[in-house]
Scaffold this motif. Structure first.
Motif, PDB file in Angstrom:
ATOM      1  N   ALA A 301       0.831  -1.209   0.000  1.00 15.63           N
ATOM      2  CA  ALA A 301       0.000   0.000   0.000  1.00 15.63           C
ATOM      3  C   ALA A 301       0.861   1.253   0.000  1.00 15.63           C
ATOM      4  CB  ALA A 301      -0.929  -0.007   1.206  1.00 15.63           C
ATOM      5  N   ALA A 302       1.959   1.231   0.743  1.00 14.39           N
ATOM      6  CA  ALA A 302       2.852   2.392   0.796  1.00 14.39           C
ATOM      7  C   ALA A 302       3.423   2.697  -0.579  1.00 14.39           C
ATOM      8  CB  ALA A 302       3.971   2.141   1.803  1.00 14.39           C
ATOM      9  N   GLN A 303       3.867   1.661  -1.286  1.00 13.66           N
ATOM     10  CA  GLN A 303       4.414   1.859  -2.634  1.00 13.66           C
ATOM     11  C   GLN A 303       3.346   2.427  -3.567  1.00 13.66           C
ATOM     12  OE1 GLN A 303       7.792   0.976  -3.885  1.00 13.66           O
ATOM     13  NE2 GLN A 303       6.924   2.463  -5.312  1.00 13.66           N
ATOM     14  N   ARG A 304       2.140   1.887  -3.482  1.00 10.51           N
ATOM     15  CA  ARG A 304       1.056   2.338  -4.357  1.00 10.51           C
ATOM     16  C   ARG A 304       0.668   3.782  -4.071  1.00 10.51           C
ATOM     17  NH1 ARG A 304      -4.201   2.493  -3.247  1.00 10.51           N
ATOM     18  NH2 ARG A 304      -3.982   1.075  -1.445  1.00 10.51           N
ATOM     19  N   LEU A 305       0.509   4.136  -2.798  1.00 11.95           N
ATOM     20  CA  LEU A 305       0.063   5.483  -2.450  1.00 11.95           C
ATOM     21  C   LEU A 305       1.130   6.537  -2.746  1.00 11.95           C
ATOM     22  CD1 LEU A 305      -1.866   4.819   0.894  1.00 11.95           C
ATOM     23  CD2 LEU A 305      -2.804   5.213  -1.391  1.00 11.95           C
ATOM     24  N   VAL A 306       2.389   6.221  -2.521  1.00 15.30           N
ATOM     25  CA  VAL A 306       3.462   7.171  -2.852  1.00 15.30           C
ATOM     26  C   VAL A 306       3.468   7.451  -4.351  1.00 15.30           C
ATOM     27  CG1 VAL A 306       5.967   7.454  -2.999  1.00 15.30           C
ATOM     28  CG2 VAL A 306       4.922   6.707  -0.856  1.00 15.30           C
ATOM     29  N   ASN A 307       3.335   6.396  -5.154  1.00 16.95           N
ATOM     30  CA  ASN A 307       3.301   6.578  -6.611  1.00 16.95           C
ATOM     31  C   ASN A 307       2.071   7.384  -7.033  1.00 16.95           C
ATOM     32  OD1 ASN A 307       5.661   5.108  -6.880  1.00 16.95           O
ATOM     33  ND2 ASN A 307       4.622   3.179  -7.340  1.00 16.95           N
ATOM     34  N   GLU A 308       0.922   7.093  -6.429  1.00 12.47           N
ATOM     35  CA  GLU A 308      -0.309   7.800  -6.777  1.00 12.47           C
ATOM     36  C   GLU A 308      -0.204   9.291  -6.459  1.00 12.47           C
ATOM     37  OE1 GLU A 308      -3.614   5.994  -4.859  1.00 12.47           O
ATOM     38  OE2 GLU A 308      -3.650   4.210  -6.167  1.00 12.47           O
ATOM     39  N   HIS A 309       0.335   9.623  -5.309  1.00 16.44           N
ATOM     40  CA  HIS A 309       0.458  11.022  -4.923  1.00 16.44           C
ATOM     41  C   HIS A 309       1.415  11.772  -5.849  1.00 16.44           C
ATOM     42  CE1 HIS A 309      -1.425  11.502  -0.707  1.00 16.44           C
ATOM     43  NE2 HIS A 309      -2.001  10.467  -1.313  1.00 16.44           N
ATOM     44  N   GLN A 310       2.530  11.123  -6.205  1.00 11.52           N
ATOM     45  CA  GLN A 310       3.482  11.782  -7.098  1.00 11.52           C
ATOM     46  C   GLN A 310       2.865  12.028  -8.469  1.00 11.52           C
ATOM     47  OE1 GLN A 310       6.916   9.217  -7.019  1.00 11.52           O
ATOM     48  NE2 GLN A 310       7.666  10.040  -5.080  1.00 11.52           N
ATOM     49  N   THR A 311       2.122  11.057  -8.972  1.00 13.32           N
ATOM     50  CA  THR A 311       1.508  11.188 -10.296  1.00 13.32           C
ATOM     51  C   THR A 311       0.351  12.176 -10.284  1.00 13.32           C
ATOM     52  OG1 THR A 311       2.088   8.900 -10.812  1.00 13.32           O
ATOM     53  CG2 THR A 311       0.394   9.916 -12.169  1.00 13.32           C
ATOM     54  N   LYS A 312      -0.470  12.111  -9.260  1.00 13.74           N
ATOM     55  CA  LYS A 312      -1.696  12.899  -9.225  1.00 13.74           C
ATOM     56  C   LYS A 312      -1.461  14.369  -8.919  1.00 13.74           C
ATOM     57  CE  LYS A 312      -6.290  12.909  -7.053  1.00 13.74           C
ATOM     58  NZ  LYS A 312      -7.177  12.189  -6.090  1.00 13.74           N
ATOM     59  N   TYR A 313      -0.582  14.665  -7.966  1.00 22.42           N
ATOM     60  CA  TYR A 313      -0.468  16.042  -7.488  1.00 22.42           C
ATOM     61  C   TYR A 313       0.688  16.828  -8.103  1.00 22.42           C
ATOM     62  CZ  TYR A 313      -3.696  14.121  -4.075  1.00 22.42           C
ATOM     63  OH  TYR A 313      -4.774  13.506  -3.487  1.00 22.42           O
TER      64      TYR A 313
END
Length: 330
Positions: A301-313
């Motif tokens: 989950a940590a890997q997924r959320l870090v990637n999502e935040h970098q891509t999204k914001y």
């Protein structure tokens, strides 16, 4: 006694006004370099941060963390058992006193939280009544949206600030009232009077002259005091507007949570109401995904959320700071 024809002839006809424009004309806005295509209203146009903005240097990958997951001792377990029994009026304390603990197994529930504090900027044309404010359009080049200095608020707290972009302010005639400072009264449509409510405009009541309107069939409009006009809401009667580009800076704390397998059996709908036991927290410009955590679901989950935040914001805003927190919910 007035007849109906005479009485209705005393009603003042509505004043003739041109229909007020619903939006400012395009000619009202100057063509300023760097702000081409800026619109008015609608919440503004978001401006992505330029690639040349200064960012803190990347921090080195942290060393492998030794996860010290707290455990419950026999003393703590027995006290919790005792407190539970004491909270019930008819429970015997004998099982607590005579109980023998053969083993204690941890059934923890882990929560991972990632917070990304971002800054976004949007621009739109705006206006306000002109009352002698500085006029600086074209005195020099206007700074770009991301070059306007602002004071960053407290980290990880949502905030919004509106700023008048320097070197964009000019004076224009009010488009709503055509520089008269007045608009037709909405209550009487500019007539200055309204049909008498007592006699419904007839001028008479029960065969006698209406006392409320003296037989005129109309009364002076109370809202505008008979003038037929109101002060223009756009320019507040000043006849001119200061037109400028408004920069809206928005700071947002974007939060994502993940809760691992509910081994403790704790109700999902109650998780947000407990604080748990914080075992790790780090704050820096960009955080790294957790590694080697006892619960592999947390690592994924940590890997997924870090990637999502970098891509999204990162595409639409500027990342100022991140914080990640690991919490154990017993």
């Amino acid at each position: 006694m007035y007849n109906n024809q005479q009485m209705h002839g005393m009603l003042v006809p509505p004043m003739v006004y041109g229909e007020a424009p619903s939006a400012p004309p395009p000619s009202m806005f100057d063509n300023l370099p760097g702000y081409e295509g800026t619109q008015t209203g609608g919440g503004g146009k978001f401006v992505p941060p330029p690639s040349g903005l200064p960012y803190p240097p990347a921090e080195p990958l942290p060393p492998q963390t030794e996860w010290a997951i707290p455990s419950i001792t026999e003393e703590v377990a027995r006290k919790a058992f005792t407190d539970y029994v004491n909270s019930k009026c008819c429970y015997s304390s004998s099982p607590v006193e005579e109980a023998t603990f053969t083993s204690l197994e941890a059934h923890n529930t882990y929560r991972y939280r990632l917070e990304t504090f971002t800054e976004s900027r949007s621009t739109e044309w705006s206006n306000e009544p002109f009352e002698g404010q500085p006029v600086d359009a074209f005195t020099q080049a206007a700074p770009g949206p991301w070059n306007v200095p602002v004071q960053t608020p407290e980290l990880f707290k949502d905030a919004t600030q509106d700023i008048k972009v320097p070197c964009t302010s000019s004076v224009k005639p009010c488009h709503t009232c055509n520089t008269t400072g007045k608009v037709p009264c909405k209550d009487c449509s500019g007539a200055g009077n309204k049909p008498c409510q007592s006699c419904a405009g007839s001028g008479a009541q029960l065969g006698e002259t209406c006392a409320a309107c003296s037989g005129r069939g109309c009364q002076s409009c109370f809202h505008c005091s008979g003038s037929g006009t109101d002060k223009c809401d756009t320019c507040k009667g000043k006849k001119q507007l200061l037109v400028f580009i408004k920069l809206t800076v928005k700071w947002t704390n974007n939060i994502s949570d993940f809760v691992g397998a509910l081994q403790s059996g704790f109700p999902v709908d109650k998780i947000s109401k407990v604080s748990g036991n914080k075992v790790f927290s780090v704050t820096q410009y960009m955080v790294y995904p957790v590694q080697g955590f006892p619960d592999p679901d947390i690592c994924q989950a940590a890997q997924r959320l870090v990637n999502e935040h970098q891509t999204k914001y990162a595409a639409t805003s500027r990342v100022l700071q991140q914080i990640l927190i690991y919490v154990i919910l017993f």
